[in-house]
Design an enzyme around this catalytic site. Structure first.
Site, PDB file in Angstrom:
ATOM      1  N   ARG A 168     -18.192  12.713   9.594  1.00 51.51           N
ATOM      2  CA  ARG A 168     -17.154  13.354  10.405  1.00 51.51           C
ATOM      3  C   ARG A 168     -15.975  12.393  10.592  1.00 51.51           C
ATOM      4  O   ARG A 168     -14.916  12.566  10.029  1.00 51.51           O
ATOM      5  CB  ARG A 168     -17.769  13.803  11.751  1.00 51.51           C
ATOM      6  CG  ARG A 168     -16.902  14.742  12.565  1.00 51.51           C
ATOM      7  CD  ARG A 168     -15.875  14.042  13.405  1.00 51.51           C
ATOM      8  NE  ARG A 168     -16.442  13.020  14.281  1.00 51.51           N
ATOM      9  CZ  ARG A 168     -15.708  12.124  14.931  1.00 51.51           C
ATOM     10  NH1 ARG A 168     -14.401  12.117  14.818  1.00 51.51           N
ATOM     11  NH2 ARG A 168     -16.275  11.201  15.696  1.00 51.51           N
ATOM     12  N   ASP A 169     -16.221  11.312  11.315  1.00 49.44           N
ATOM     13  CA  ASP A 169     -15.112  10.399  11.625  1.00 49.44           C
ATOM     14  C   ASP A 169     -14.576   9.748  10.352  1.00 49.44           C
ATOM     15  O   ASP A 169     -13.393   9.433  10.248  1.00 49.44           O
ATOM     16  CB  ASP A 169     -15.602   9.319  12.604  1.00 49.44           C
ATOM     17  CG  ASP A 169     -14.489   8.758  13.468  1.00 49.44           C
ATOM     18  OD1 ASP A 169     -13.326   9.090  13.231  1.00 49.44           O
ATOM     19  OD2 ASP A 169     -14.799   7.963  14.375  1.00 49.44           O
ATOM     20  N   HIS A 210     -18.319   3.405  20.796  1.00 53.67           N
ATOM     21  CA  HIS A 210     -17.822   3.897  19.504  1.00 53.67           C
ATOM     22  C   HIS A 210     -16.723   2.928  19.068  1.00 53.67           C
ATOM     23  O   HIS A 210     -15.592   3.012  19.544  1.00 53.67           O
ATOM     24  CB  HIS A 210     -17.280   5.312  19.722  1.00 53.67           C
ATOM     25  CG  HIS A 210     -16.668   5.965  18.531  1.00 53.67           C
ATOM     26  ND1 HIS A 210     -17.303   6.971  17.819  1.00 53.67           N
ATOM     27  CD2 HIS A 210     -15.471   5.802  17.921  1.00 53.67           C
ATOM     28  CE1 HIS A 210     -16.521   7.379  16.834  1.00 53.67           C
ATOM     29  NE2 HIS A 210     -15.389   6.687  16.880  1.00 53.67           N
ATOM     30  N   HIS A 236     -14.338   1.038  16.352  1.00 48.53           N
ATOM     31  CA  HIS A 236     -13.720   0.890  15.026  1.00 48.53           C
ATOM     32  C   HIS A 236     -13.535  -0.609  14.789  1.00 48.53           C
ATOM     33  O   HIS A 236     -13.509  -1.401  15.734  1.00 48.53           O
ATOM     34  CB  HIS A 236     -12.403   1.663  14.972  1.00 48.53           C
ATOM     35  CG  HIS A 236     -12.607   3.155  14.894  1.00 48.53           C
ATOM     36  ND1 HIS A 236     -12.386   3.871  13.752  1.00 48.53           N
ATOM     37  CD2 HIS A 236     -13.053   4.050  15.812  1.00 48.53           C
ATOM     38  CE1 HIS A 236     -12.671   5.162  13.968  1.00 48.53           C
ATOM     39  NE2 HIS A 236     -13.072   5.294  15.219  1.00 48.53           N
ATOM     40  N   CYS A 278      -8.879   7.740  12.169  1.00 52.03           N
ATOM     41  CA  CYS A 278      -8.569   8.989  12.857  1.00 52.03           C
ATOM     42  C   CYS A 278      -7.212   9.438  12.355  1.00 52.03           C
ATOM     43  O   CYS A 278      -6.266   8.647  12.327  1.00 52.03           O
ATOM     44  CB  CYS A 278      -8.537   8.765  14.372  1.00 52.03           C
ATOM     45  SG  CYS A 278      -8.039  10.240  15.281  1.00 52.03           S
ATOM     46  N   ASN A 336     -14.905   2.894  11.086  1.00 53.23           N
ATOM     47  CA  ASN A 336     -15.863   2.607  12.156  1.00 53.23           C
ATOM     48  C   ASN A 336     -16.675   1.382  11.761  1.00 53.23           C
ATOM     49  O   ASN A 336     -16.743   1.010  10.585  1.00 53.23           O
ATOM     50  CB  ASN A 336     -16.835   3.778  12.312  1.00 53.23           C
ATOM     51  CG  ASN A 336     -16.161   5.004  12.866  1.00 53.23           C
ATOM     52  OD1 ASN A 336     -15.460   5.702  12.147  1.00 53.23           O
ATOM     53  ND2 ASN A 336     -16.345   5.254  14.142  1.00 53.23           N
TER      54      ASN A 336
HETATM   55  P1  HMG Z   1      -3.028  24.280  18.166  1.00 56.27           P
HETATM   56  O1  HMG Z   1      -2.141  24.392  16.939  1.00 56.27           O
HETATM   57  O2  HMG Z   1      -2.407  23.917  19.466  1.00 56.27           O
HETATM   58  O3  HMG Z   1      -3.961  25.559  18.399  1.00 56.27           O
HETATM   59  O4  HMG Z   1      -4.144  23.216  17.812  1.00 56.27           O
HETATM   60  P2  HMG Z   1      -3.844  27.080  18.181  1.00 56.27           P
HETATM   61  O5  HMG Z   1      -4.830  27.683  19.083  1.00 56.27           O
HETATM   62  O6  HMG Z   1      -2.383  27.494  18.261  1.00 56.27           O
HETATM   63  O7  HMG Z   1      -4.353  27.294  16.671  1.00 56.27           O
HETATM   64  C1  HMG Z   1      -3.617  26.957  15.518  1.00 56.27           C
HETATM   65  C2  HMG Z   1      -4.325  27.547  14.311  1.00 56.27           C
HETATM   66  O8  HMG Z   1      -5.599  26.908  14.139  1.00 56.27           O
HETATM   67  C3  HMG Z   1      -4.647  29.049  14.452  1.00 56.27           C
HETATM   68  O9  HMG Z   1      -4.625  29.606  13.158  1.00 56.27           O
HETATM   69  C4  HMG Z   1      -6.061  29.051  14.966  1.00 56.27           C
HETATM   70  O10 HMG Z   1      -6.766  30.225  14.650  1.00 56.27           O
HETATM   71  C5  HMG Z   1      -6.659  27.873  14.229  1.00 56.27           C
HETATM   72  P3  HMG Z   1      -3.425  30.597  12.691  1.00 56.27           P
HETATM   73  O11 HMG Z   1      -3.383  31.679  13.725  1.00 56.27           O
HETATM   74  O12 HMG Z   1      -2.184  29.715  12.722  1.00 56.27           O
HETATM   75  O13 HMG Z   1      -3.839  31.015  11.320  1.00 56.27           O
HETATM   76  N1  HMG Z   1      -7.744  27.276  14.997  1.00 56.27           N
HETATM   77  C6  HMG Z   1      -8.968  27.022  14.505  1.00 56.27           C
HETATM   78  N2  HMG Z   1      -9.518  27.242  13.300  1.00 56.27           N
HETATM   79  C7  HMG Z   1     -10.805  26.878  13.144  1.00 56.27           C
HETATM   80  N3  HMG Z   1     -11.540  26.288  14.114  1.00 56.27           N
HETATM   81  C8  HMG Z   1     -11.013  26.056  15.327  1.00 56.27           C
HETATM   82  C9  HMG Z   1      -9.683  26.432  15.559  1.00 56.27           C
HETATM   83  N4  HMG Z   1      -8.868  26.336  16.625  1.00 56.27           N
HETATM   84  C10 HMG Z   1      -7.692  26.856  16.271  1.00 56.27           C
HETATM   85  N5  HMG Z   1     -11.757  25.474  16.276  1.00 56.27           N
HETATM   86  C11 HMG Z   1      -6.378  22.360  18.043  1.00 56.27           C
HETATM   87  C12 HMG Z   1      -5.126  22.849  18.769  1.00 56.27           C
HETATM   88  C13 HMG Z   1      -7.257  21.719  19.084  1.00 56.27           C
HETATM   89  C14 HMG Z   1      -7.057  23.564  17.411  1.00 56.27           C
HETATM   90  C15 HMG Z   1      -5.938  21.361  16.951  1.00 56.27           C
HETATM   91  O14 HMG Z   1      -5.139  20.387  17.546  1.00 56.27           O
HETATM   92  C16 HMG Z   1      -7.114  20.705  16.276  1.00 56.27           C
HETATM   93  O15 HMG Z   1      -7.916  21.350  15.596  1.00 56.27           O
HETATM   94  N6  HMG Z   1      -7.211  19.349  16.401  1.00 56.27           N
HETATM   95  C17 HMG Z   1      -8.305  18.615  15.793  1.00 56.27           C
HETATM   96  C18 HMG Z   1      -8.022  17.175  15.863  1.00 56.27           C
HETATM   97  C19 HMG Z   1      -9.166  16.378  15.276  1.00 56.27           C
HETATM   98  O16 HMG Z   1     -10.103  16.905  14.705  1.00 56.27           O
HETATM   99  N7  HMG Z   1      -9.049  15.045  15.411  1.00 56.27           N
HETATM  100  C20 HMG Z   1     -10.037  14.135  14.924  1.00 56.27           C
HETATM  101  C21 HMG Z   1     -11.254  14.072  15.789  1.00 56.27           C
HETATM  102  S1  HMG Z   1     -11.085  13.050  17.245  1.00 56.27           S
HETATM  103  C22 HMG Z   1     -11.478  11.459  16.717  1.00 56.27           C
HETATM  104  O17 HMG Z   1     -11.594  11.234  15.553  1.00 56.27           O
HETATM  105  C23 HMG Z   1     -11.747  10.390  17.726  1.00 56.27           C
HETATM  106  C24 HMG Z   1     -13.233  10.069  17.887  1.00 56.27           C
HETATM  107  O18 HMG Z   1     -13.800   9.645  16.660  1.00 56.27           O
HETATM  108  C25 HMG Z   1     -13.438   8.962  18.925  1.00 56.27           C
HETATM  109  C26 HMG Z   1     -12.529   7.749  18.735  1.00 56.27           C
HETATM  110  O19 HMG Z   1     -12.586   7.100  17.680  1.00 56.27           O
HETATM  111  O20 HMG Z   1     -11.779   7.485  19.652  1.00 56.27           O
HETATM  112  C27 HMG Z   1     -14.002  11.299  18.358  1.00 56.27           C
HETATM  113 MG    MG Z   2     -13.565   7.481  15.874  1.00 57.97          MG
END
Ligand code: HMG
Ligand code: MG
Length: 296
Positions: free
Chosen positions: A13-14, A205, A207, A238, A247
């Site tokens: 995932r990450d 967690h 990195h 990320c 990581n």
């Molecule tokens: P948005 O654009 O504000 O949301 O994004 P929206 O509700 O307007 O949706 C936009 C489009 O996405 C729409 O499609 C939705 O249907 C679709 P359209 O109508 O344009 O065709 N959509 C989805 N599709 C599938 N699954 C869903 C979903 N939600 C909406 N769940 C949103 C807001 C939260 C959706 C967006 O910002 C997003 O998906 N962000 C993901 C960010 C991400 O994955 N980041 C990486 C993970 S975090 C990380 O890595 C840190 C961590 O490792 C810890 C650390 O290291 O600190 C955990």
């Molecule tokens: Mg991370």
């Protein structure tokens, strides 16, 4: 204090969320199954986020459909909203993770809302998951430093952690998202968090951007933490944290934990072999010192 340490494997995932070459669901499932066979019991299969934001995590449902389930194995996935929860429930995951940060600026870039708005959005999701008997992890990113807002006050981290537990999260993962923390700084975060969050509900967690991840893990161990996130072959980064490298490698974490007398139930050599295959597929050299030294 427990002599068992739990690893949450986040590479699929990450790690893969940050790769420019997408990896197909069949390959991701094969790697997942191999990691589970190596003894890892908690593995993130991917995330149910918008494929417009993170295309690499598309088809996480197909990955999960090909996983060989076994007792003790927890299949985990990140979800940002109701749509993600619905997909995770349909895929029959064992644990979900919601994710926010200690920095509003990062939360805005990552999930397009403020910290407070993210917690409001999570409340019904966590409740629904709790009612369905699914464990919920709450991730807090940027616990030390944010690529957009700079230094974060430890009190902010404690505040978000408390709010996540109040929502019903079972545990909290503290993320040094850009890998800049050093042990004394991890200590200051833990000084702020530990008075209100039981240590057994915390994970670290780390990195490894500045090569400090193992030192930080050791600090966490000394403070009583026994759950650590890591990624096979040190995959990671990320998409919304420029400059964040991988990581901590699972291989390096395993070597440290074993040496400190902690059991993990994981076969280090098997993880090294899987890491090699992943590196060959992604055409990269492993950053894991242990994998390099062991030449499995
Ligand atoms: P948005 O654009 O504000 O949301 O994004 P929206 O509700 O307007 O949706 C936009 C489009 O996405 C729409 O499609 C939705 O249907 C679709 P359209 O109508 O344009 O065709 N959509 C989805 N599709 C599938 N699954 C869903 C979903 N939600 C909406 N769940 C949103 C807001 C939260 C959706 C967006 O910002 C997003 O998906 N962000 C993901 C960010 C991400 O994955 N980041 C990486 C993970 S975090 C990380 O890595 C840190 C961590 O490792 C810890 C650390 O290291 O600190 C955990
Ligand atoms: Mg991370």
């Amino acid at each position: 204090m427990s002599d068992h340490a739990e690893i949450v494997e986040v590479g699929l995932r990450d790690g893969l969320q940050n790769e420019s070459i997408p990896v197909d669901a069949t390959t991701r499932a094969r790697w997942f199954n191999a990691l589970a066979e190596a003894g890892l019991n908690r593995i993130e299969a991917g995330s149910f986020v918008s494929p417009k934001w993170v295309p690499q995590m598309a088809d996480t449902d197909q990955v999960i459909a090909s996983i060989r389930r076994r007792s003790g194995l927890s299949i985990e996935a990140l979800i940002p909203n109701q749509k993600g929860l619905d997909a995770a429930l349909a895929a029959n995951v064992d644990r979900i993770a919601v994710f926010t940060a200690a920095s509003d600026a990062f939360t805005q870039k990552n999930i397009n809302c403020t910290i407070t708005a993210s917690l409001e959005r999570f409340a019904p999701l966590v409740e629904a998951a709790n009612n369905a008997g699914i464990h919920v992890r709450g991730y807090i990113s940027t616990v030390l430093d944010c690529p957009y807002a700079g230094r974060i006050a430890p009190g902010n981290v404690a505040d978000v952690a408390e709010r996540l537990l109040e929502l019903g999260c079972n545990d909290i993962s503290l993320g040094d998202t850009i890998g800049v923390a050093r042990p004394r700084e991890i200590d200051s975060v833990l000084d702020a968090v530990l008075p209100s969050i039981p240590v057994e509900r915390l994970a670290l967690h780390c990195h490894d951007t500045y090569g400090q991840a193992l030192a930080n893990i050791l600090q966490g161990l000394n403070r009583g933490i026994r759950t650590f996130d890591s990624a096979v072959a040190g995959l990671g980064g990320c998409p919304y944290a420029p400059g964040a490298s991988g990581n901590l490698a699972t291989e390096d974490l395993l070597y440290l934990l074993e040496g400190q007398g902690l059991s993990t139930g994981v076969d280090l050599q098997a993880v090294c072999r899987i890491g090699n295959e992943i590196c060959e597929t992604l055409n990269r050299r492993t950053p894991s010192k242990v994998a390099q030294a062991m030449q499995c």
